[in-house]
Motif scaffolding. Structure first.
Motif, PDB file in Angstrom:
ATOM      1  N   LEU A   1      37.566  40.216  35.339  1.00 15.84           N
ATOM      2  CA  LEU A   1      37.647  38.774  35.546  1.00 15.84           C
ATOM      3  C   LEU A   1      38.319  38.050  34.375  1.00 15.84           C
ATOM      4  CD1 LEU A   1      34.169  37.957  37.125  1.00 15.84           C
ATOM      5  CD2 LEU A   1      36.404  37.761  38.240  1.00 15.84           C
ATOM      6  N   TRP A   2      38.008  38.458  33.162  1.00 15.94           N
ATOM      7  CA  TRP A   2      38.446  37.699  31.998  1.00 15.94           C
ATOM      8  C   TRP A   2      39.756  38.180  31.389  1.00 15.94           C
ATOM      9  CZ3 TRP A   2      36.218  33.204  30.485  1.00 15.94           C
ATOM     10  CH2 TRP A   2      34.953  32.908  30.995  1.00 15.94           C
ATOM     11  N   HIS A   3      40.302  39.314  31.855  1.00 18.72           N
ATOM     12  CA  HIS A   3      41.464  39.854  31.157  1.00 18.72           C
ATOM     13  C   HIS A   3      42.694  38.963  31.293  1.00 18.72           C
ATOM     14  CE1 HIS A   3      42.835  41.424  35.102  1.00 18.72           C
ATOM     15  NE2 HIS A   3      44.029  41.496  34.545  1.00 18.72           N
ATOM     16  N   GLU A   4      42.876  38.316  32.448  1.00 19.05           N
ATOM     17  CA  GLU A   4      44.037  37.440  32.583  1.00 19.05           C
ATOM     18  C   GLU A   4      43.912  36.210  31.689  1.00 19.05           C
ATOM     19  OE1 GLU A   4      46.861  37.738  33.637  1.00 19.05           O
ATOM     20  OE2 GLU A   4      47.071  38.587  35.633  1.00 19.05           O
ATOM     21  N   ILE A   5      42.711  35.667  31.585  1.00 17.92           N
ATOM     22  CA  ILE A   5      42.516  34.526  30.690  1.00 17.92           C
ATOM     23  C   ILE A   5      42.782  34.935  29.247  1.00 17.92           C
ATOM     24  CG2 ILE A   5      40.786  32.911  29.786  1.00 17.92           C
ATOM     25  CD1 ILE A   5      39.572  32.767  32.544  1.00 17.92           C
ATOM     26  N   ALA A   6      42.383  36.144  28.891  1.00 22.06           N
ATOM     27  CA  ALA A   6      42.665  36.640  27.543  1.00 22.06           C
ATOM     28  C   ALA A   6      44.169  36.717  27.300  1.00 22.06           C
ATOM     29  CB  ALA A   6      42.022  38.015  27.351  1.00 22.06           C
TER      30      ALA A   6
ATOM     31  N   PRO B   1      40.389  28.640  46.621  1.00 24.66           N
ATOM     32  CA  PRO B   1      41.540  27.766  46.391  1.00 24.66           C
ATOM     33  C   PRO B   1      41.715  27.483  44.904  1.00 24.66           C
ATOM     34  CG  PRO B   1      39.664  26.456  47.083  1.00 24.66           C
ATOM     35  CD  PRO B   1      39.239  27.910  47.171  1.00 24.66           C
ATOM     36  N   GLY B   2      42.923  27.084  44.551  1.00 25.92           N
ATOM     37  CA  GLY B   2      43.199  26.738  43.169  1.00 25.92           C
ATOM     38  C   GLY B   2      44.564  26.085  43.068  1.00 25.92           C
ATOM     39  N   ASN B   3      44.898  25.589  41.887  1.00 31.58           N
ATOM     40  CA  ASN B   3      46.213  24.991  41.701  1.00 31.58           C
ATOM     41  C   ASN B   3      47.145  25.945  40.950  1.00 31.58           C
ATOM     42  OD1 ASN B   3      45.247  24.882  39.085  1.00 31.58           O
ATOM     43  ND2 ASN B   3      45.206  22.649  38.951  1.00 31.58           N
ATOM     44  N   ALA B   4      48.410  25.576  40.907  1.00 30.50           N
ATOM     45  CA  ALA B   4      49.414  26.445  40.294  1.00 30.50           C
ATOM     46  C   ALA B   4      49.169  26.605  38.797  1.00 30.50           C
ATOM     47  CB  ALA B   4      50.814  25.881  40.545  1.00 30.50           C
ATOM     48  N   TRP B   5      48.563  25.612  38.176  1.00 29.27           N
ATOM     49  CA  TRP B   5      48.343  25.667  36.729  1.00 29.27           C
ATOM     50  C   TRP B   5      47.500  26.876  36.339  1.00 29.27           C
ATOM     51  CZ3 TRP B   5      43.772  25.290  33.912  1.00 29.27           C
ATOM     52  CH2 TRP B   5      43.931  25.159  32.518  1.00 29.27           C
ATOM     53  N   ALA B   6      46.504  27.228  37.160  1.00 27.06           N
ATOM     54  CA  ALA B   6      45.600  28.336  36.828  1.00 27.06           C
ATOM     55  C   ALA B   6      45.824  29.560  37.707  1.00 27.06           C
ATOM     56  CB  ALA B   6      44.151  27.866  36.963  1.00 27.06           C
ATOM     57  N   GLU B   7      46.980  29.628  38.353  1.00 22.23           N
ATOM     58  CA  GLU B   7      47.204  30.727  39.304  1.00 22.23           C
ATOM     59  C   GLU B   7      47.074  32.096  38.664  1.00 22.23           C
ATOM     60  OE1 GLU B   7      50.483  32.224  42.636  1.00 22.23           O
ATOM     61  OE2 GLU B   7      50.897  30.469  41.373  1.00 22.23           O
ATOM     62  N   GLN B   8      47.563  32.249  37.448  1.00 21.68           N
ATOM     63  CA  GLN B   8      47.482  33.555  36.797  1.00 21.68           C
ATOM     64  C   GLN B   8      46.036  34.003  36.621  1.00 21.68           C
ATOM     65  OE1 GLN B   8      49.781  33.901  33.186  1.00 21.68           O
ATOM     66  NE2 GLN B   8      48.927  35.907  32.677  1.00 21.68           N
ATOM     67  N   ALA B   9      45.121  33.044  36.493  1.00 20.98           N
ATOM     68  CA  ALA B   9      43.712  33.388  36.312  1.00 20.98           C
ATOM     69  C   ALA B   9      43.055  33.756  37.629  1.00 20.98           C
ATOM     70  CB  ALA B   9      42.974  32.232  35.648  1.00 20.98           C
ATOM     71  N   TRP B  10      43.290  32.955  38.711  1.00 19.70           N
ATOM     72  CA  TRP B  10      42.522  33.166  39.938  1.00 19.70           C
ATOM     73  C   TRP B  10      43.186  34.108  40.934  1.00 19.70           C
ATOM     74  CZ3 TRP B  10      45.509  31.844  43.963  1.00 19.70           C
ATOM     75  CH2 TRP B  10      46.371  30.748  43.877  1.00 19.70           C
ATOM     76  N   GLU B  11      44.451  34.479  40.722  1.00 22.15           N
ATOM     77  CA  GLU B  11      45.113  35.317  41.714  1.00 22.15           C
ATOM     78  C   GLU B  11      44.531  36.730  41.781  1.00 22.15           C
ATOM     79  OE1 GLU B  11      49.218  35.705  40.804  1.00 22.15           O
ATOM     80  OE2 GLU B  11      48.902  36.538  38.801  1.00 22.15           O
TER      81      GLU B  11
ATOM     82  N   VAL C   1      45.262  45.921  32.933  1.00 23.63           N
ATOM     83  CA  VAL C   1      45.624  45.030  31.828  1.00 23.63           C
ATOM     84  C   VAL C   1      47.047  45.310  31.363  1.00 23.63           C
ATOM     85  CG1 VAL C   1      45.037  44.303  29.485  1.00 23.63           C
ATOM     86  CG2 VAL C   1      43.208  44.833  31.107  1.00 23.63           C
ATOM     87  N   THR C   2      47.421  46.576  31.312  1.00 21.37           N
ATOM     88  CA  THR C   2      48.770  46.940  30.900  1.00 21.37           C
ATOM     89  C   THR C   2      49.808  46.375  31.860  1.00 21.37           C
ATOM     90  OG1 THR C   2      47.919  48.997  29.942  1.00 21.37           O
ATOM     91  CG2 THR C   2      50.291  48.874  30.346  1.00 21.37           C
ATOM     92  N   TYR C   3      49.546  46.518  33.144  1.00 19.87           N
ATOM     93  CA  TYR C   3      50.480  46.002  34.155  1.00 19.87           C
ATOM     94  C   TYR C   3      50.636  44.493  34.055  1.00 19.87           C
ATOM     95  CZ  TYR C   3      52.187  44.598  38.760  1.00 19.87           C
ATOM     96  OH  TYR C   3      52.890  44.018  39.779  1.00 19.87           O
ATOM     97  N   HIS C   4      49.542  43.790  33.844  1.00 20.73           N
ATOM     98  CA  HIS C   4      49.601  42.339  33.788  1.00 20.73           C
ATOM     99  C   HIS C   4      50.187  41.837  32.478  1.00 20.73           C
ATOM    100  CE1 HIS C   4      46.210  42.218  36.994  1.00 20.73           C
ATOM    101  NE2 HIS C   4      47.401  42.397  37.512  1.00 20.73           N
ATOM    102  N   THR C   5      50.294  42.718  31.489  1.00 18.17           N
ATOM    103  CA  THR C   5      50.964  42.353  30.236  1.00 18.17           C
ATOM    104  C   THR C   5      52.463  42.580  30.328  1.00 18.17           C
ATOM    105  OG1 THR C   5      48.997  42.972  28.958  1.00 18.17           O
ATOM    106  CG2 THR C   5      51.080  42.758  27.752  1.00 18.17           C
ATOM    107  N   PHE C   6      52.859  43.768  30.792  1.00 15.70           N
ATOM    108  CA  PHE C   6      54.266  44.162  30.770  1.00 15.70           C
ATOM    109  C   PHE C   6      54.962  43.979  32.118  1.00 15.70           C
ATOM    110  CE2 PHE C   6      52.101  46.655  27.486  1.00 15.70           C
ATOM    111  CZ  PHE C   6      52.885  46.370  26.372  1.00 15.70           C
ATOM    112  N   GLY C   7      54.204  43.977  33.215  1.00 11.02           N
ATOM    113  CA  GLY C   7      54.807  43.811  34.527  1.00 11.02           C
ATOM    114  C   GLY C   7      55.638  44.986  34.986  1.00 11.02           C
ATOM    115  N   TRP C   8      55.347  46.173  34.479  1.00 12.84           N
ATOM    116  CA  TRP C   8      56.128  47.355  34.851  1.00 12.84           C
ATOM    117  C   TRP C   8      55.915  47.695  36.329  1.00 12.84           C
ATOM    118  CZ3 TRP C   8      53.717  50.024  30.054  1.00 12.84           C
ATOM    119  CH2 TRP C   8      54.439  49.665  28.904  1.00 12.84           C
ATOM    120  N   ALA C   9      56.986  47.716  37.098  1.00 15.30           N
ATOM    121  CA  ALA C   9      56.866  47.999  38.524  1.00 15.30           C
ATOM    122  C   ALA C   9      56.383  49.422  38.781  1.00 15.30           C
ATOM    123  CB  ALA C   9      58.216  47.771  39.209  1.00 15.30           C
ATOM    124  N   TRP C  10      56.684  50.333  37.857  1.00 11.83           N
ATOM    125  CA  TRP C  10      56.330  51.746  38.059  1.00 11.83           C
ATOM    126  C   TRP C  10      54.881  52.054  37.670  1.00 11.83           C
ATOM    127  CZ3 TRP C  10      54.863  53.320  33.275  1.00 11.83           C
ATOM    128  CH2 TRP C  10      55.459  52.716  32.174  1.00 11.83           C
TER     129      TRP C  10
END
Length: 373
Positions: A308-313, A133-143, A49-58
């Motif tokens: 599953l739900w953290h990206e939607i949150a 499969p999915g569309n770009a609109w929901a990519e952050q959720a299904w990736e 969850v931290t990584y998907h919030t801040f995107g820290w490469a390290w």
């Protein structure tokens, strides 16, 4: 394994006692939990969850969550396969798929509303043996579903993998790094669902087999200096490769560099697993800190829901915070522009999803549904 990583997963039984009993029936006691492993799983989810919030490469170097989760799952799978393999595989799928289907209904319906029309590949939303499969609109959720797909394949392959492993444990453990070397240096997988699946399986095969090695007591046979030396060498190679090949991905993020991910995770997770054996770590004292112990329990019982739900949150946190700007007191006193504030709001929404949706994990595990375990 590329950008789809940005987004990359195990109750007490009530028993009535007869009035003539002098004590509790031992069969009514739940199996003892390993709090060390439970804590590692909880930390892994927090790091995701931290990584998907801040995107820290390290972040992946500080704690390779996916490698840890696959190793823990491998250990549990080896333990479960003491029972008939078909029953074990069916049980794992039963516990995984209903939460996935429940979550998927919301995501698929939302994509349909936003002009998405699936083809035959929609079958992967039923059994995710390939990337749904999915569309770009929901990519952050299904990736994030690459993890469920990889986990499912490991579960299906485990009866065979465990049998091969037990023929020559040490040799198979070391050779489990060979596939990632093959797909990186000798053969480039196709740029499709099959290629993605093969790359992810090759990347985390060592960690899964390492779980077998821990369960079968293979790790404790090694000398500490040998484990430390080989693990640090693997970490060093993974780190060196990541930092010297940034031009290929634009970052040293392990999630974008499968070879670096495989070796870094292999060395790091081996140290974590071996330390448990060598130092006899069990985190039993954690039970004395009731709030923290309770938190670890919830994270483990609701691991699939949280994942599953953290990206939607996190997605929903953005428009929610935008509404806060319309309240003068919030605008004045709350750090609405801070990523840390979004991180906090994200966790509040995750807690809401755990309360609203976590019961599906209970149903999937044939337990009585509860708001919180």
């Amino acid at each position: 394994m590329g950008a789809h990583r940005r987004g990359a997963l195990a109750a007490p039984v009530a028993a009535a006692t007869d009035a003539r009993d002098t004590g509790p029936d031992p069969r009514s006691k739940p199996p003892a939990r390993d709090r060390y492993f439970d804590t590692l799983r909880a930390v892994a989810l927090i790091r995701v969850v931290t990584y998907h919030t801040f995107g820290w490469a390290w972040a992946g170097m500080v704690f390779p969550s996916m490698g840890v989760m696959f190793a823990l799952a491998g250990t549990l799978m080896a333990k479960s396969l003491e029972r008939p393999a078909l029953r074990v595989v069916r049980g794992r799928m039963r516990r995984l798929l209903p939460p996935f289907w429940f979550w998927g209904v919301f995501v698929v319906v939302a994509m349909l509303i936003h002009d998405w029309m699936p083809g035959r590949q929609i079958v992967y939303w039923i059994v995710p043996l390939g990337d749904p499969p999915g569309n770009a609109w929901a990519e952050q959720a299904w990736e994030i579903l690459w993890y469920l797909r990889t986990y499912l394949w490991f579960v299906l392959l485990s009866p065979l993998l465990l049998r091969v492993f037990r023929l020559a444990p040490v040799l198979v453990l070391f050779l489990s790094l060979a596939p990632i070397l093959v797909v990186h240096f000798l053969w480039e997988p196709p740029d499709n669902r099959l290629g993605s699946a093969l790359t992810d399986l090759a990347t985390f095969l060592f960690c899964w087999i390492l779980g077998f090695a821990h369960r079968d007591g293979v790790l404790r046979r090694f000398k500490p200096y040998a484990v430390a030396g080989l693990s640090l060498a693997a970490i060093a190679y993974g780190g060196w490769y990541a930092f010297t090949h940034q031009a290929e991905t634009g970052s040293y993020d392990l999630d974008d560099i499968p070879l670096a991910q495989a070796f870094w995770s292999a060395g790091y997770v081996t140290l974590l697993m071996y330390a448990k054996e060598y130092f006899r770590i069990d985190f039993a004292r954690l039970t004395r800190v009731r709030p923290l112990d309770r938190l670890v329990t919830v994270f483990n019982a609701r691991a699939v829901t949280i994942y599953l739900w953290h990206e939607i949150a996190l997605i929903l946190a953005v428009p929610l915070i935008d509404r806060f700007w319309n309240v003068p007191a919030f605008e004045r006193y709350l750090p609405l522009e801070s990523q840390w504030f979004m991180f906090g709001i994200g966790w509040l929404l995750i807690a809401v999803f755990v309360l609203l949706c976590g019961w599906v994990e209970d149903v999937a595990g044939k337990k009585k549904p509860k708001l919180l375990p």
